[in-house]
Design a protein around this motif. Structure first.
Motif, short mmCIF file in Angstrom:
data_model
loop_
_atom_site.label_atom_id
_atom_site.label_comp_id
_atom_site.label_asym_id
_atom_site.label_seq_id
_atom_site.Cartn_x
_atom_site.Cartn_y
_atom_site.Cartn_z
N GLU A 321 0.84 -1.20 0.00
CA GLU A 321 0.00 0.00 0.00
C GLU A 321 0.87 1.25 0.00
OE1 GLU A 321 -3.87 -1.90 2.35
OE2 GLU A 321 -2.23 -0.98 3.47
N LEU A 322 1.96 1.22 0.75
CA LEU A 322 2.89 2.35 0.77
C LEU A 322 3.57 2.53 -0.59
CD1 LEU A 322 4.53 1.86 4.28
CD2 LEU A 322 2.98 3.70 3.60
N GLU A 323 3.93 1.41 -1.20
CA GLU A 323 4.56 1.48 -2.52
C GLU A 323 3.60 2.10 -3.54
OE1 GLU A 323 5.58 -2.17 -4.98
OE2 GLU A 323 7.55 -1.60 -4.20
N ALA A 324 2.33 1.70 -3.47
CA ALA A 324 1.32 2.27 -4.37
C ALA A 324 1.14 3.76 -4.10
CB ALA A 324 -0.01 1.54 -4.20
N PHE A 325 1.15 4.15 -2.84
CA PHE A 325 1.01 5.55 -2.45
C PHE A 325 2.15 6.38 -3.03
CE2 PHE A 325 1.47 9.14 0.47
CZ PHE A 325 0.15 9.53 0.68
N ILE A 326 3.37 5.88 -2.90
CA ILE A 326 4.56 6.58 -3.42
C ILE A 326 4.47 6.73 -4.93
CG2 ILE A 326 7.06 6.38 -3.76
CD1 ILE A 326 7.16 4.97 -1.00
N LYS A 327 4.11 5.65 -5.61
CA LYS A 327 4.07 5.68 -7.08
C LYS A 327 2.91 6.52 -7.60
CE LYS A 327 6.68 1.46 -7.82
NZ LYS A 327 6.76 0.14 -8.47
N ARG A 373 -2.65 -4.30 -8.41
CA ARG A 373 -1.63 -5.31 -8.10
C ARG A 373 -1.01 -5.09 -6.72
NH1 ARG A 373 3.76 -3.95 -9.60
NH2 ARG A 373 3.99 -1.83 -10.40
N TYR A 374 -1.32 -3.96 -6.10
CA TYR A 374 -0.78 -3.69 -4.77
C TYR A 374 -1.73 -4.13 -3.66
CZ TYR A 374 2.52 -0.79 -7.30
OH TYR A 374 3.47 -0.34 -8.17
N LYS A 375 -2.90 -4.63 -4.03
CA LYS A 375 -3.91 -4.97 -3.03
C LYS A 375 -3.60 -6.31 -2.38
CE LYS A 375 -7.82 -2.49 -5.04
NZ LYS A 375 -9.20 -2.63 -5.55
N SER A 376 -4.25 -6.50 -1.23
CA SER A 376 -4.18 -7.79 -0.57
C SER A 376 -4.80 -8.87 -1.45
CB SER A 376 -4.92 -7.73 0.77
OG SER A 376 -5.15 -9.03 1.27
N PRO A 377 -4.25 -10.09 -1.43
CA PRO A 377 -4.85 -11.17 -2.19
C PRO A 377 -6.19 -11.62 -1.62
CG PRO A 377 -3.09 -12.01 -0.82
CD PRO A 377 -3.04 -10.51 -0.71
N ILE A 378 -6.54 -11.14 -0.42
CA ILE A 378 -7.81 -11.50 0.19
C ILE A 378 -8.75 -10.33 0.00
CG2 ILE A 378 -8.92 -12.31 2.30
CD1 ILE A 378 -6.08 -12.85 3.38
N GLU A 379 -9.56 -10.38 -1.02
CA GLU A 379 -10.46 -9.26 -1.31
C GLU A 379 -11.90 -9.67 -1.04
OE1 GLU A 379 -9.76 -6.16 -1.95
OE2 GLU A 379 -7.63 -6.61 -1.84
N ASP A 380 -12.62 -8.86 -0.29
CA ASP A 380 -14.02 -9.13 0.02
C ASP A 380 -14.66 -7.81 0.35
OD1 ASP A 380 -16.47 -9.87 1.02
OD2 ASP A 380 -15.69 -11.61 2.09
N ASP A 381 -15.69 -7.41 -0.39
CA ASP A 381 -16.30 -6.10 -0.21
C ASP A 381 -17.56 -6.14 0.64
OD1 ASP A 381 -14.39 -4.90 -1.78
OD2 ASP A 381 -15.49 -5.30 -3.63
N SER A 382 -17.85 -7.29 1.28
CA SER A 382 -19.09 -7.35 2.06
C SER A 382 -19.02 -6.44 3.27
CB SER A 382 -19.35 -8.79 2.51
OG SER A 382 -18.30 -9.26 3.29
N ASN A 383 -20.18 -6.02 3.75
CA ASN A 383 -20.27 -5.05 4.83
C ASN A 383 -20.18 -5.75 6.17
OD1 ASN A 383 -21.24 -3.22 6.81
ND2 ASN A 383 -22.28 -2.05 5.19
N ILE A 384 -19.27 -5.29 7.02
CA ILE A 384 -19.07 -5.93 8.31
C ILE A 384 -20.33 -5.92 9.14
CG2 ILE A 384 -18.19 -3.82 9.35
CD1 ILE A 384 -17.11 -7.37 10.18
N SER A 385 -21.15 -4.87 9.01
CA SER A 385 -22.35 -4.76 9.83
C SER A 385 -23.41 -5.78 9.41
CB SER A 385 -22.93 -3.35 9.73
OG SER A 385 -22.01 -2.42 10.25
N ASN A 386 -23.23 -6.42 8.26
CA ASN A 386 -24.21 -7.38 7.77
C ASN A 386 -23.63 -8.79 7.69
OD1 ASN A 386 -26.16 -5.36 7.35
ND2 ASN A 386 -25.24 -4.83 5.38
N PHE A 387 -22.63 -9.08 8.54
CA PHE A 387 -21.99 -10.39 8.46
C PHE A 387 -22.97 -11.48 8.89
CE2 PHE A 387 -21.88 -10.29 12.96
CZ PHE A 387 -21.66 -11.58 13.37
N SER A 388 -22.71 -12.70 8.44
CA SER A 388 -23.48 -13.85 8.90
C SER A 388 -22.51 -14.99 9.17
CB SER A 388 -24.50 -14.27 7.85
OG SER A 388 -23.83 -14.84 6.73
N ASP A 389 -23.00 -16.05 9.79
CA ASP A 389 -22.15 -17.18 10.09
C ASP A 389 -21.66 -17.87 8.84
OD1 ASP A 389 -24.04 -18.15 13.04
OD2 ASP A 389 -22.34 -16.80 12.79
N ASP A 390 -22.29 -17.57 7.71
CA ASP A 390 -21.90 -18.21 6.45
C ASP A 390 -20.79 -17.46 5.74
OD1 ASP A 390 -25.37 -18.92 5.85
OD2 ASP A 390 -23.84 -20.19 6.75
N ASP A 391 -20.38 -16.27 6.28
CA ASP A 391 -19.34 -15.48 5.60
C ASP A 391 -18.03 -16.24 5.55
OD1 ASP A 391 -20.29 -12.14 6.72
OD2 ASP A 391 -21.05 -13.46 5.16
#
Length: 391
Positions: A321-327, A373-391
């Protein structure tokens, strides 16, 4: 841990996040947020001194409220703190020797903790960005209006002479860090599962420092509908912050989630001596434990013998993230505000500027830079306030 000495080389007469040593001689002071490594020298004597010299400290309203509570400031000393908020620039004039200098200051959201900001400093000679501690999503860089300008009807990043950068995790061992939302989902599922198993079950959040995990408290409380029992020393400050006030409690009997003890206390729960240890689950949100681990596979782990659950949780930007910020911004120079103890400062600064120099002219002028390409390989845009046990 900040190693920044407080002085901006390009702008004489101001100090940022350091209030002792050579900073005694500054004329204007700035505080990015209320963490102790950014508050060295910021004590009652400091406020008395700047009051006598008709000087001022600038910070956000939230930081001001915390300072008033910590130092029990009277009305005269409260008046030495001026607030800056939003993204509208202000102009400050101050005396430096025999000269009156003018400085335009804009606060920049930092995404680190409530009340945390960076500072954009501009005068006739220089444009300087001081990030403070920060974590900003890569996709949000282009949305920060004060850091951009309009050139021929095209919005492009501003050019900075120097960026004073939070380099806490500018380290290849922390190349990726999960987003706080990802970490919060892990924590929510474990907390919900544990307290549902037995009415006696209690969760302890083991957090470093007195201030810092506020975002975690807010989101966890919203997701589970449970107030967090916090330390007495921070409760009053928190009640002044609207988004926190409804999420915290100073009543140990009111909550099953406790963040009321100092780190590494392992002898039960002080505020609830009636709760036996087998009913206590300790959750440790931190980043340092995850040094050089493959976070694409897992961002949490159990120590079931001790009933401790560890989650990778960071309020600082990862290496990528820092590398992306610099570039993205391509400043003329980078100054690291956190230098690891295993490396010489000049060598570390050289490593940072190598990243900058490696950005070709074409890359730095391409403001549609692909940051994915600088992002985490674990991407998930779901809303934390709407989590369920199936997440």
């Amino acid at each position: 841990m900040s190693s920044f000495p407080g002085l901006i080389d390009e702008i004489p007469g101001i100090s940022v996040d350091r209030f002792n040593g050579d900073n005694f001689y500054s004329a204007v002071f700035f505080l990015s947020h209320c963490h102790t490594d950014h508050m060295q020298g910021l004590d009652l004597q400091f406020f008395q001194r700047i009051h006598n010299k008709h000087q001022y400290l600038y910070c956000t309203p939230i930081s001001k409220a915390i300072l008033i509570n910590i130092h029990k400031l009277n009305d005269n000393l409260v008046d030495t703190i001026r607030t800056i908020d939003g993204c509208s620039p202000i102009v400050i004039n101050y005396n430096e020797g025999s000269k009156i200098l003018y400085l335009t200051v804009t606060c920049i959201p930092a995404g680190h903790c409530p009340g945390s900001i960076g500072f954009l400093f501009e005068n006739e000679q220089n444009r300087i960005l001081y990030t403070g501690d920060f974590r900003i999503d890569i996709d949000d860089l282009s949305k920060i209006k004060p850091l951009h300008c309009n050139v021929h009807d095209k919005i492009i990043p501003k050019k900075f002479d120097t960026i004073y950068l939070d380099t806490t995790f500018f380290n290849s061992n922390f190349r990726y860090l999960p987003s706080r939302q990802e970490a919060l989902r892990e924590i929510c599922k474990i907390v919900d599962s544990w307290i549902s198993q037995n009415e006696k079950n209690i969760v302890v959040l083991e957090c470093s420092g007195n201030y810092g995990p506020e975002h975690l408290f807010i989101e966890l409380s919203k997701a589970l509908g449970i107030r967090i029992h916090v330390k007495d020393k921070v409760f009053k400050s928190y009640t002044i912050i609207p988004e926190l006030a409804s999420c915290i409690s100073n009543n140990p009997l009111e909550s099953k989630i406790h963040a009321c003890m100092d780190k590494n206390f392992r002898n039960g729960l002080k505020c609830r001596p009636d709760i036996q240890s087998q009913f206590i689950l300790t959750i440790v949100p931190s980043a340092w434990r995850w040094k050089d681990k493959d976070l694409s596979k897992c961002i949490s782990e159990w120590d079931k013998n001790l009933r401790r659950f560890y989650v990778c949780y960071s309020c600082h930007s990862s290496h990528n993230e820092l590398e992306a910020f610099i570039k993205y911004f391509c400043p003329d120079k980078i100054y690291p505000c956190v230098c690891p103890n295993y490396i010489n400062f000049e060598e570390f600064k050289s490593q940072l500027n190598q990243v900058l120099n490696a950005s070709t002219v074409s890359a730095c002028s391409n403001y549609d830079l692909d940051l994915s390409r600088y992002k985490s390989p674990i991407e998930d845009d779901s809303n934390i306030s709407n989590f369920s046990d199936d997440d």
